[in-house]
Design a protein around this motif. Structure first.
Motif, PDB file in Angstrom:
ATOM      1  N   LYS A 141       1.034  -1.243  -0.058  1.00 55.82           N
ATOM      2  CA  LYS A 141      -0.091  -0.124  -0.326  1.00 55.82           C
ATOM      3  C   LYS A 141       1.001   1.190   0.076  1.00 55.82           C
ATOM      4  O   LYS A 141       1.866   1.246   0.762  1.00 55.82           O
ATOM      5  N   GLY A 170       2.358   3.132   3.312  1.00 56.01           N
ATOM      6  CA  GLY A 170       1.746   2.015   4.371  1.00 56.01           C
ATOM      7  C   GLY A 170       2.063   2.356   5.820  1.00 56.01           C
ATOM      8  O   GLY A 170       1.395   1.695   6.447  1.00 56.01           O
ATOM      9  N   PRO A 190      -4.033   4.918   7.627  1.00 53.23           N
ATOM     10  CA  PRO A 190      -4.861   4.827   6.256  1.00 53.23           C
ATOM     11  C   PRO A 190      -5.976   5.747   6.153  1.00 53.23           C
ATOM     12  O   PRO A 190      -6.136   5.964   4.778  1.00 53.23           O
ATOM     13  N   GLU A 214      -5.684   7.970   2.588  1.00 58.01           N
ATOM     14  CA  GLU A 214      -6.789   8.012   1.679  1.00 58.01           C
ATOM     15  C   GLU A 214      -7.216   9.502   1.179  1.00 58.01           C
ATOM     16  O   GLU A 214      -7.347   9.877  -0.006  1.00 58.01           O
TER      17      GLU A 214
END
Length: 470
Positions: free
Chosen positions: A203, A206, A210, A214
């Motif tokens: 990701k 990471g 999160p 986003e």
């Protein structure tokens, strides 16, 4: 062969090494500083400084093409990529005298411009000079890690040590690595008109919260950056440009390749075994940043911990206390903040929400405040943003920020956590209006919402006092 005896010998003139040299010599110690590369190390020459200078140029290009909302006609900026690199070089040049040989020799530091290696537990050799010291400091930093990808040796790839020398505009830039370096360079190049694809095996960003990631990546993608997550690179090849193929058969083609998958400690040429210094991929240190050889300390990236310029500077302060005064001093990391300078920025201090819940369970309270409730954010049309504060027993144990100037906004919480302050220290702060810093205070204020405004007892007391007070 020349021989020098000194109090302290430092290997590496990056942030940590320079901080130790300046502090120690000004407090009366004899200091030898060894550097075979450029003074200022990675941060000045290949990292923090040039990347932020390039990001600043990209910001101005982006502003020209996104000004309609302010009543100013947007235009397509004319970007001179080579001139942007001249700007980057100019910024480095403006800062370089502060880290120069001349400045440190003027302080009284003996600077040897060569690479050093240990020849015994008490001696280092640099060129034709042997330095015997009471204490040594390993501050050699880190360099780009290039994984053994099939075909990588046949491709003319870039790293952070070479990309700032590139003067021709890439037709299409591929970046392997979706960490802070990769994402910062991706957005900067996209805003300067370069098509960019980021390839990340897991990701992107990471290590950060999160929810914040986003929000940030939505805007990075809006700037034109294609982000391929779960792209585990299998091979690269050169076919007039460069092609990168994943383990599941996807292929991405571009004109230039930047490898930004991580860092490795610079220990390969130090002959640490001759000094009795234990190491694996990095130098092993105790809580006081001492190695297995009690005469030798190691600080900054070379220890394999948090790899930030400000962490190396902090480490320098820890070992100066021990080396110069013989006082116990331990390094901690819970109060070390960091920031990723994409737009919007992401910043973190202490525990993330997930870490806080894992460590403290139901005892943690998460305070939240959105930027769109801040008047200055509205005036700037920069309402995308969120601050989260993790509180345990009235004290912040972590804070996460995404939004404009998040790296600045995290600092009140860095102060609070470093000094063990209660959340009330933030609510007692008065911010000038209107400023973005108000979000830090407003977030802290959420701690008292259920305690004051949603508390029946408080309401009963207020009704009583209003009825009976004269």
């Amino acid at each position: 062969m020349n021989r020098i005896k000194t109090d302290i010998c430092i290997l590496g003139a990056g942030s940590g090494g320079l901080s130790v040299a300046a502090g120690a010599v000004q407090m009366g110690a004899e200091v030898v500083l060894i550097e075979g590369g450029k003074m200022g190390g990675d941060c000045l020459n290949y990292g923090c400084v040039p990347s932020k200078a390039m990001i600043a140029a990209a910001h101005h290009a982006h502003a020209q093409s996104n000004s309609d909302v302010f009543g100013v006609k947007s235009v397509t900026p004319e970007v001179d990529y080579a001139a942007v690199k001249d700007h980057v070089a100019g910024v480095i040049g403006a800062i370089a005298p502060h880290d120069s040989v001349e400045r440190f020799e003027g302080m009284g530091v003996k600077v040897i411009q060569d690479y050093g290696r240990f020849i015994s537990e008490t001696e280092v050799q640099a060129g034709d000079t042997v330095i015997e010291a009471r204490r040594f400091v390993i501050a050699t930093g880190s360099s780009p890690f290039v994984p053994p990808i099939e075909g990588i040796d046949g491709v003319d790839y870039l790293t952070n040590e070479t990309i700032f020398d590139l003067r021709e505009t890439p037709d299409r830039l591929i970046i392997i690595g979706g960490g802070p370096i990769g994402m910062e360079m991706a957005q900067a190049h996209a805003r300067l008109g370069v098509p960019v694809t980021v390839l990340e095996g897991d990701k992107a960003l990471g290590k950060d919260d999160p929810e914040l990631v986003e929000i940030a990546l939505e805007h990075v993608r809006a700037d034109g950056v294609a982000i391929e997550e779960g792209f585990k690179v299998a091979s690269v090849s050169s076919d007039g440009g460069v092609s990168v193929t994943s383990e599941d058969g996807r292929t991405i083609r571009g004109s230039h390749l930047l490898v930004a998958v991580g860092r490795k400690a610079n220990i390969g040429s130090l002959d640490l075994d001759k000094a009795g210094v234990e190491h694996d991929r990095a130098v092993k240190v105790d809580d006081g940043l001492r190695t297995s050889n009690r005469r030798i300390y190691a600080i900054g990236d070379v220890t394999g911990g948090l790899q930030f310029t400000h962490k190396a500077g902090y480490d320098a302060g820890v070992i100066i206390r021990s080396m110069l005064f013989g006082l116990p001093s331990k390094a901690k990391t819970g109060h070390i903040p960091w920031a990723t300078y994409i737009d919007p920025e992401i910043a973190q201090i202490g525990l993330t929400e997930a870490q806080a819940r894992e460590e403290h369970g139901d005892a943690v309270e998460v305070l939240r405040f959105k930027f769109d409730e801040n008047d200055r954010a509205q005036a700037e049309r920069r309402t995308e943003g969120l601050i989260k504060v993790m509180v345990v027993k009235g004290k912040p144990v972590g804070a996460s920020v995404v939004g404009m100037r998040a790296g600045e906004l995290i600092q009140p919480y860095a102060l609070a956590i470093a000094n063990g302050l209660k959340i009330s220290a933030l609510t007692n702060m008065v911010s000038p209006y209107p400023t973005m810093t108000e979000v830090t205070k407003r977030a802290a204020g959420q701690y008292y919402v259920p305690r004051l405004f949603q508390n029946d007892t408080v309401k009963k007391v207020v009704r009583f006092t209003q009825k009976y007070l004269p």
